[in-house]
Structures are given as C-alpha cells and as structure tokens.
Design an enzyme around this catalytic site. Structure first.
Site, PDB file in Angstrom:
ATOM      1  N   LYS B  80       1.115  -1.342   0.031  1.00  0.00           N
ATOM      2  CA  LYS B  80      -0.128   0.380   0.135  1.00  0.00           C
ATOM      3  C   LYS B  80       0.565   0.926   0.252  1.00  0.00           C
ATOM      4  O   LYS B  80       1.818   0.959   0.934  1.00  0.00           O
ATOM      5  CB  LYS B  80      -0.978  -0.259   1.115  1.00  0.00           C
ATOM      6  CG  LYS B  80      -2.103   1.189   1.382  1.00  0.00           C
ATOM      7  CD  LYS B  80      -2.734   1.116   2.294  1.00  0.00           C
ATOM      8  CE  LYS B  80      -3.550   1.839   3.261  1.00  0.00           C
ATOM      9  NZ  LYS B  80      -4.951   1.548   3.966  1.00  0.00           N
ATOM     10  N   SER B 163      -9.749   2.089   2.445  1.00  0.00           N
ATOM     11  CA  SER B 163      -9.049   2.481   1.820  1.00  0.00           C
ATOM     12  C   SER B 163      -7.860   1.107   0.733  1.00  0.00           C
ATOM     13  O   SER B 163      -7.373   2.366   0.651  1.00  0.00           O
ATOM     14  CB  SER B 163      -7.859   3.586   2.515  1.00  0.00           C
ATOM     15  OG  SER B 163      -7.318   2.880   3.940  1.00  0.00           O
ATOM     16  N   SER B 187      -9.672  -0.210   7.171  1.00  0.00           N
ATOM     17  CA  SER B 187      -9.304   0.034   5.217  1.00  0.00           C
ATOM     18  C   SER B 187      -8.434  -1.013   5.409  1.00  0.00           C
ATOM     19  O   SER B 187      -8.052  -1.318   3.412  1.00  0.00           O
ATOM     20  CB  SER B 187      -8.472   1.376   5.872  1.00  0.00           C
ATOM     21  OG  SER B 187      -8.658   2.451   5.975  1.00  0.00           O
TER      22      SER B 187
END
Lengths: 488, 497
Positions: B80, B163, B187
C-alpha cells in the site's frame, strides 16, 4: 510592600509579574530524536528525520531529558508527577516542521514548587512555581540573509526545553530579575541547564499586569523571549509604566503578546488577542503517557548536588562567613566550588573568612577588571590557598600579599616563587628588626625625644619609617614591640 | 510449464514450489508483473516497481539456492502506498506528496524484505487512507476485479472498498500474491470483504507504525491481505514485532502463527453481538452470518449471544477521534520541506495554496472536522467525550471476552457498490465501516474472510474479532471458518482463468 509600588499621576500601582522560563535541558540528544544538540553547528547539520517531520516519523522520548526535568523539579522543591502526558500544541510556522510542538499541557511532569529570592530589603521571599513541563524547541527562521526569502535552520528543532512557570507572585522588576537569577543558579548547580542566555539556552516570557493595591488582577501582557536578566528587569519596568500611563490616560490594557525592544526601550504589539492561536491541544497519540517509579526520583534525589540555599546556610553556619560573603560566593556553583577548594587544596586548611575575603574583594575585583570569569581565573584555588598559607605562617605580611597577588594574577606564578624571587619574605628576625630600628632612632633624635617627653602618637611615625626601611617586609607586630622597648 | 498458473498459488503453496525448485522466484515474479501489465485498467498500483521486483527476485533465488530462505523469500507482494519505501516514490495517493521519495524504509516493509519478500509495487489507496471505496485517490479510482452477474449492478465497474482498495484488488485479481495494507477503521477488512480476500488488522501495537504515513495514530495498524488465512498468518509473522522506534509498539513475542493454525475450535465460545444486527442489513448478510455461526458450531465451538451496548456510538466517535488526529498529523504537509509547493504572495498564501491544491475534498473535509472538534470551546463536547466513549467501548469488549473467546460479525453492511455511488453522501460512505470501527476503537485484532456470494454474485465477508494480542487464536478460528465456508469463487478479472 508599599515600597514596591510605582507611582502614577493618580496614585500608586502594584506590579504583578509571572514568568515562564524556557531552559534548554543539557543532554546529548534531542527530546524525541537522537540528533545532537550542540550549539553553533552549521545550519541543518543536527537534524534527524524526526526533527524534519518527514512522513511516517515517530517521536521516542529521550529518558535523559526526563531525568533532567526530574532533577530540576527536585531543585525547585516541586512535586514530581510519576504520570504525565505529552500533548500536541498545533500551529503553523515554517520553523515548526510537524505543524505542532510536543509539549505537556494538562498533566506536566513537575507540579508545584517554590524558589526563594532575596528582596531588596534583604529579606527572603518565596516565589511559587506553578509547574515545569517538557517540550520541544522550534527551529530558527533566518530573515536577514536574503531580500525576499526566509531560511530555516532546524538544528534547534526538537531540542528538549524545560518550561518553568511561576505563579504571579512577583511584585517588582527587581524581584523578577532575582527570580530568574535564582532559577538559573539552581539549574546550573544541578547541571540541567547551562543558563547561557546569550546562546538562547535560557530565555523568559514575562507576563506583566498592574493593579491598584488590594484590587483584583489586571489584564496581563506577555512579553516574549526576553534573553538577559537585565532585559527582564527593563521589560518589567517599561511594560508596567506603559500600562499605568495607558490606564491613567483613560485607556484599557489589551491582553496580547508583546515584543521587547531593548534598543528603543519599549515593548510593542506582536499578536493581539484576536490573532492569538487556538492551539488545539490534545494528547499526542504517538506517545504513551510518561511513567516512572518513585525509586527513580529517589535515586536522582540522592545524587543531587548541594543546592544554593543549603550551601548558603552551610557557609554561614560552618564556615562562619558573613551573610554577604556567603551570598556572593554561592551565586554560582563555580565560585562556591572555587571557594571550598581554596580552603582545602594543598596541604593545610585555611581560614574560611580570610579566604572568602580574598575571593570576594581581591579576586573578583581583578577578574572584573580583566573581564574574566572564575572558570578561567589566572589564579587557581590551589595557588590562592598557597598565598593564604604564606600570610598565615607569617612569611609575608598582608600588604605584601596584595602585591604578590597582583603578580600572580598577571603571570600565573605561584605565590611562593614570587616571594622568593623578589625577596619579599617578612622579616621576623628580632636582631634584624632591632638593627633597623636602632638606626632610625639614631638618625631621628628629635622624634625620639618627643616620644620620651610623652607624645606617644609619634610611635606611628617610627613604625612607618621602619616599614619603609624594610620595604614593607618587617613583621608589623614585632616592629611595634621592639620600638616600644627601644624608645623607653 | 506447470499445469497451473503461478499467479493462482497461495503464498504457502508458492513457498513450497520455490523450495522444491518447481519454479524460480524470477519466474513467479515475472508472472505477476505480466499479469499486472494486463490488468493495468484496474489501477491497482500507483507505482509498479518491476525492476526492483526482479532484482529482489534474483536475490531471493540466490538465497533459496543457498538454503538461506526467510519466511517470504521470493514471494511477490504489493505494498500500500502509505508505507515509505526507500528510493521509491511514496504518495499516500495524494498530490501533496508530489515528487516525494523517502530516504528510509518503513519498519513493516523492512521486516518483509528481511524475510525475503519481493516488492511488486506501490498499491493504490484512498488519499491518506481516508475513504471506504478507493475513490479519493489523486491517482484515480481503483476497480474491483469482481463484477455483478445479475441485478442492477451488472456490467458496472465496482469499487474495491477502501482505503486499501489497490491492495485488495491486486490480491483478488492475482496480480499480487499478498499485500500489506493499513487499517484505521476498517481499511483492510472492508476492501477484503468487497474483493473476496482475507484481510487482517492485528492488535494495535503488534506492527510498527514507523515509516508508515500517519492518518490517525491511535488507530492505524498495518496488516496483510491474502487469498488464504494461512497466507495471512505467514505474512503477519513476517511483519509483526516490537520496534523501539515506535513508542506504541508493544514488546511481546510474535508466536508462530502458521504453526498455530490447526488448533481446534472445539470448546471455544464464539460470541454473536446482537447490536451488529442493524435494521437495513440485507437478509443475505444476516443469513451468511448465521451460516458462519453454524459452521463454527459444527466444528465444535459454542455459540453465545452477547451484547456490546455501545456499538452504535463507535462510528460517530471514530469520526471525531480519527479526523482530530488526522488534522494534526497532516499539518506537516505545508509545502516547506518536501512534496508540493504552490508559491503564494506570502507565507499564509503559500500554505493555503499548497494545501488547497495538494489535498482532495475528503482529506480537506476530515481536516476541517478534526480542527473543529479540537477547537477551544468544542474540545470537551467532542474530542474528550469521544475519547471517554472510546474507553467505555474497550471496556465493553473486555467484559464480553470474559464470556467468549472470539466474536463473529459481518464485515460490512453491503457488498461492493458501483463506482460513483455514495460519492455525494459522506455519511452513507462512512457507514461502510460500521462493523469494523468498533474493534479499531478498542485496538483489538480482527480479520475478514470471504464466506460466500450474494445474489448479485459479489463476495461477502465475515469478521472475527479477537482479544488483544490473541491473533493466534483469531487465525485458528478463521482457518476453521475458511475450511467450512470453502469459498472457491474467483473474480471475473483474475488472470487467465
């Protein structure tokens, strides 16, 4: 109290002062990063990723800063909080890379304490300490290197500061100066802050208000970053006078942040209340509450050196010093240490009162004239002790000693060497003194007759002549005794 | 050529294949790079790093050859783009970090590389991890590899959740074998649920936050996204551990999670919190939840109904605490030292221009909310009150864990929705996290695993919540549930198949 009031056009006013002292903790590394803290390094050479607030960087408490805060708290006779919390104080400024300062807001590491100061009348007054907390210093903005740009030096960013907040117990410019002097001395004694105000390692925010005696507190103004004790005194005087004049002219004092300009001798507005920041304090989620055991406090307390007040009491009680000498000698730790070393360095023990007298009058005078501090005195404590020994054992007279002292100060030589080289030993040999006196009496029959006919005052003239003839070396006590016998 | 696709392997299977020399890491990594190229329209990566991946793969092959393999040697992983990676652009999916290349490596990714992991690239995400659909990224929306097979969503591109949407999309579409994400209020778990993969948020303090771009410091926690519970156990074991550079990281041993996976659930008590049965929850989710409980009961666990009365306050409190911390954490993006700078006529103008241009709408919204709730006069009513409720929520969890060992809940109140939906309604978007936020507020470990498809053919996840630092048990229960659920569906967009 009344002598502390200041006069206005419409009567007397009382000054109320509270001080926030920002003292840089002496540590190798910063409060939350491993970067060095040394003063004067090239710009931006002592900056870690944390200090520059790079993305993802996290603070880790430097326990040495915590120890220094605890020591300082002990020196301020304050409550040590075993549990305290770091908060973020949020505001934007280019020399504040994180966009917040890590500080302690609601739960500081050190609670209430007190500092005693000497008042102008010679009494002792206790000034309350509200708290001491740990916080990060900001970096430095440099505005004068470029016509349109500001440069940022982050060397100081993140350095650990101890903010010491007094209660509003101070009632005059002199007291404010005495308080800063005393706090500075305590921190320097303990070794938690070098107190160097020129380098900014100790600076004060001065809160000033005025009121009619007996009335409620007036509106205060905060004067930021005052960086010498003299300026603290000046800032209080000037700001109090400004407020009195303002109120008496029908105006009101606005709560605001002001700047002290020593060149113009004025304070002026820096930020009004409307422009004041909302700092949005909240506990820093990157840090756990700061917790330690009483055992740590006890250990640091046991290692604490003697503090100024205790030293003063001991100098008066054990060394029999006058209050004045004791106070002057304890003023900073180096002087007090020099004094105590003078008593014991070398083989013999010396009379404390005589040693104190020599340091306070002769040594301080010479150091002041030469603009030197006691740390780089040309005469060491051992050397001064040696001089005192020569006086004590009668090798030289007090008068000769002053001459020897000057020579020592100028050359750095030992007293004994100077005395020997210059032949300054006191003449204590009876025969030698008798010979000198005999010659003087023989050369001065008129004066001898006057003495014998009852004018005993003329004895002083004979002493003077004898000393002159011996170049000051004759033992004065013996001179008196022998003169009396010879003149009969 | 093997009779299977390399990109279909789990991490566990690939490790075996690598050790048996069935294929090399270079081959394994190249297969993922190629698959990633073919699936570029998913926009799962902001910055693919194929060259670095091949360099790391070659080193992994050398380590394998000399029997010096770590836990992840040769395994291609997506990161990420919230983790700082040395020498590789790190964006947080924000314009404000334009041009920022960290000179340091986050602790979590450093741990992965130390165990031999191979970085495929930096995965897309919601800007600064703020979002539940991966639609707030400056680098564009991520597409979910799943598509509805029937109903009104059929034929539409769907969100991957957020996210960690790029991470979830990459793992689901077989363009990464596993991914490391971050979870602040869901997330990792919510996108895992939307994309039909396993996603785990460990206990707060289990993984270091050092070098991970902060959103909400008291909630942020790194975790794995994988295609099996076993893979999650392997990755977590590689990532976790105490880090003296993070004061909130906890100094306790990291157990061998993989070894603990086979522990029986027999006799364990599984709590079903009744407050998670919300009014407008689709019946299929409720049915799947009951099926999950039944599977665990059949495996020998005891199902107990429990109550977490403060559950409904978790989401509003989260949307005070998280933005408050974010408003302060994001203050450092001021255009002075790195990233974007929009020069203005003076300092304030520069700040305003930089931050207005650099931050997207959602980030600006949260900065404003956070600034507001910390303001003098509002602090007590909002931030302080929210923190008190947070403490009570954690106490609630502690209390129920005297009655049961793990909790079973749905992960999200819906399956994936279409890109563009809920964009104008922040509250509707925030409600995506209603089931994931409570565990975040309490700092507890939680895991989402795919348990079935809804009527539209979209994956649904079940969430297990465990006790603090009890990830081993959480994973073993998840393993049991995974076996029972036997979820073997794959998205339309998943490589050759």
């Amino acid at each position: 109290m009344s002598e502390q009031l200041i006069d206005g056009q419409t009567g007397s006013w009382e000054i109320v002062v509270g001080l926030e002292i920002h003292a840089q903790a002496i540590t190798q590394a910063k409060l939350f990063s491993g970067a060095a803290t040394e003063f004067g390094a090239a710009a931006n050479t002592q900056v870690s990723l944390v200090d520059a607030a790079m993305p993802g960087m996290l603070p880790v408490i430097n326990m040495e800063c915590v120890h220094q805060a605890i020591r300082s708290g002990l020196g301020l006779k304050a409550k040590i909080n075993l549990h305290s919390v770091f908060d973020r104080k949020n505001y934007f400024y280019p020399d504040l890379p994180q966009g917040y300062q890590i500080s302690q807001f609601k739960q500081p590491i050190i609670g209430e304490g007190c500092v005693s100061i000497e008042t102008e009348e010679g009494g002792i007054k206790e000034i309350g300490v509200e708290r001491l907390h740990l916080e990060q210093d900001a970096g430095k903005s440099v505005h004068d290197r470029h016509p349109r740009k500001t440069y940022i030096d982050l060397n100081r960013s993140g350095v650990g500061l101890m903010e010491i907040v007094s209660k509003p117990d101070i009632r005059s410019a002199e007291e404010a100066a005495a308080y800063v002097t005393k706090v500075r001395a305590i921190l320097r004694y303990i070794g938690t802050c070098d107190g160097n105000m020129e380098e900014g390692s100790l600076r004060a925010d001065v809160n000033v208000s005025v009121r009619r005696p007996g009335e409620d507190l007036g509106t205060r103004c905060e004067i930021k970053n005052v960086n010498s004790i003299r300026f603290v005194r000046m800032a209080v005087e000037i700001e109090a006078r400004r407020q009195v004049d303002l109120i008496e002219a029908g105006g009101t004092v606005d709560q605001e942040t002001r700047l002290f300009d020593p060149d113009r001798g004025e304070t002026r507005t820096m930020r009004s209340k409307e422009e004041a920041h909302d700092y949005r304090y909240f506990p820093d989620p990157d840090l756990l509450p700061l917790e330690f055991d009483q055992a740590l406090v006890d250990q640091l307390a046991a290692e604490l050196p003697e503090l100024p007040d205790e030293k003063y009491a001991r100098f008066v009680a054990n060394h029999g010093l006058s209050e004045y000498d004791a106070r002057v000698l304890i003023d900073d730790r180096e002087t007090a240490d020099f004094f105590e070393r003078t008593l014991t360095d070398g083989e013999s023990k010396r009379d404390p009162k005589i040693a104190a007298n020599w340091i306070v009058t002769e040594l301080f005078g010479a150091l002041n004239a030469a603009d030197r501090s006691i740390q780089n005195s040309p005469i060491s404590s051992a050397q001064l002790g040696g001089l005192l020994d020569l006086i004590a054992d009668g090798t030289i007279s007090g008068r000769i000693a002053k001459e020897v002292f000057t020579e020592m100060f100028n050359t750095g030589s030992d007293a004994g060497m100077i005395v020997k080289a210059k032949g300054l030993e006191q003449i204590s040999d009876t025969g030698e003194i008798e010979a000198i006196i005999a010659k003087i009496i023989a050369d001065s029959p008129d004066q001898a007759d006057q003495y014998r006919s009852g004018n005993e005052k003329i004895a002083g003239w004979f002493v003077g002549q004898t000393m002159k003839a011996s170049q000051g070396r004759a033992n004065p006590g013996m001179v008196n005794k022998i003169l009396k016998a010879k003149l009969k | 050529m093997a009779d299977y696709e390399l990109t279909d392997l789990t991490i566990a299977a690939a490790r075996t294949g690598l050790r048996n020399r069935d294929f090399s890491s270079v081959e394994l990594v190249q297969a993922h790079i190629d698959a990633g190229e073919a699936a570029r329209d998913l926009n799962a990566y902001i910055t693919p790093t194929p060259e670095r991946a091949q360099t790391m793969a070659a080193a992994a092959d050398a380590a394998l050859a000399s029997d010096e393999a770590g836990m992840l040697t040769g395994i291609p992983i997506a990161v990420k783009d919230l983790f700082c990676t040395q020498g590789v652009a790190t964006t947080a999916a924000s314009h404000i970090l334009e041009g920022f290349i960290p000179p340091y490596e986050s602790s979590v990714t450093a741990n992965l590389w130390r165990q031999g992991g191979v970085m495929l690239g930096k995965a897309n995400l919601d800007e600064f991890a703020m979002g539940s659909a991966n639609v707030t990224s400056y680098y564009g929306t991520v597409t979910n590899p799943w598509q509805a097979t029937s109903g009104p969503l059929k034929g539409k591109d769907l969100v991957p959740g957020g996210s960690s949407g790029g991470s979830a999309s990459a793992v689901a579409s077989r363009i990464a074998m596993g991914a490391v994400g971050t979870d602040t209020g869901g997330s990792i778990r919510q996108p895992a649920s939307f994309c039909g993969v396993v996603g785990m948020k460990p206990t707060y303090g289990r993984c270091s936050r050092w070098g991970t771009i902060a959103f909400a410091s008291s909630l942020d926690q790194a975790g794995p996204l994988t295609r099996s519970v076993e893979d999650a156990a392997i990755m977590l074991g590689a990532m976790a551990g105490h880090d003296p550079k993070d004061s909130t990281s906890v100094d306790i041993d990291v157990p061998d999670y993989q070894a603990g996976l086979r522990a029986s659930v027999k006799g364990l008590k599984v709590g079903i919190p009744k407050e998670y049965r919300v009014d407008d929850m689709p019946p299929e989710i409720d049915a799947l939840w009951q099926a999950g409980a039944e599977w665990l009961r059949q495996a020998g666990a005891e199902i107990v109904e429990i109550s977490l009365p403060l559950t409904k306050y978790a989401l509003p409190c989260y949307y005070i605490v998280a933005p408050a911390e974010a408003s302060s954490n994001l203050a450092r993006y001021d255009g002075i030292r790195y990233g974007l700078r929009v020069d203005g006529k003076d300092l304030v103008d520069t700040y305003e221009g930089t931050r207005a241009a650099g931050f997207g709408d959602e980030v600006q919204r949260r900065i404003m909310i956070g600034t507001y709730v910390l303001s003098s006069g509002y602090y007590d009513a909002y931030y302080l009150k929210a923190q008190k409720v947070r403490t009570r929520i954690a106490e609630d969890f502690r209390a129920v864990f005297t009655e049961c060992d793990v909790l079973l809940t749905p992960t999200a109140p819906s399956s994936a929705f279409a890109i563009g939906e809920k964009m104008d309604d922040p509250i509707a978007m925030y409600l995506n996290d209603i089931f994931t936020v409570p565990a975040s507020m309490a700092g507890l470990p939680a895991l989402s695993l795919p348990a079935g498809l809804d009527a539209q053919g979209l994956p649904l996840g079940l969430q297990l919540i465990g006790q603090a630092f009890d990830e081993a048990r959480l994973l073993s229960v998840a393993q049991s549930l995974e076996t029972a659920a036997a979820f073997d569906k794959r998205p339309i967009r998943s490589g050759a198949a």
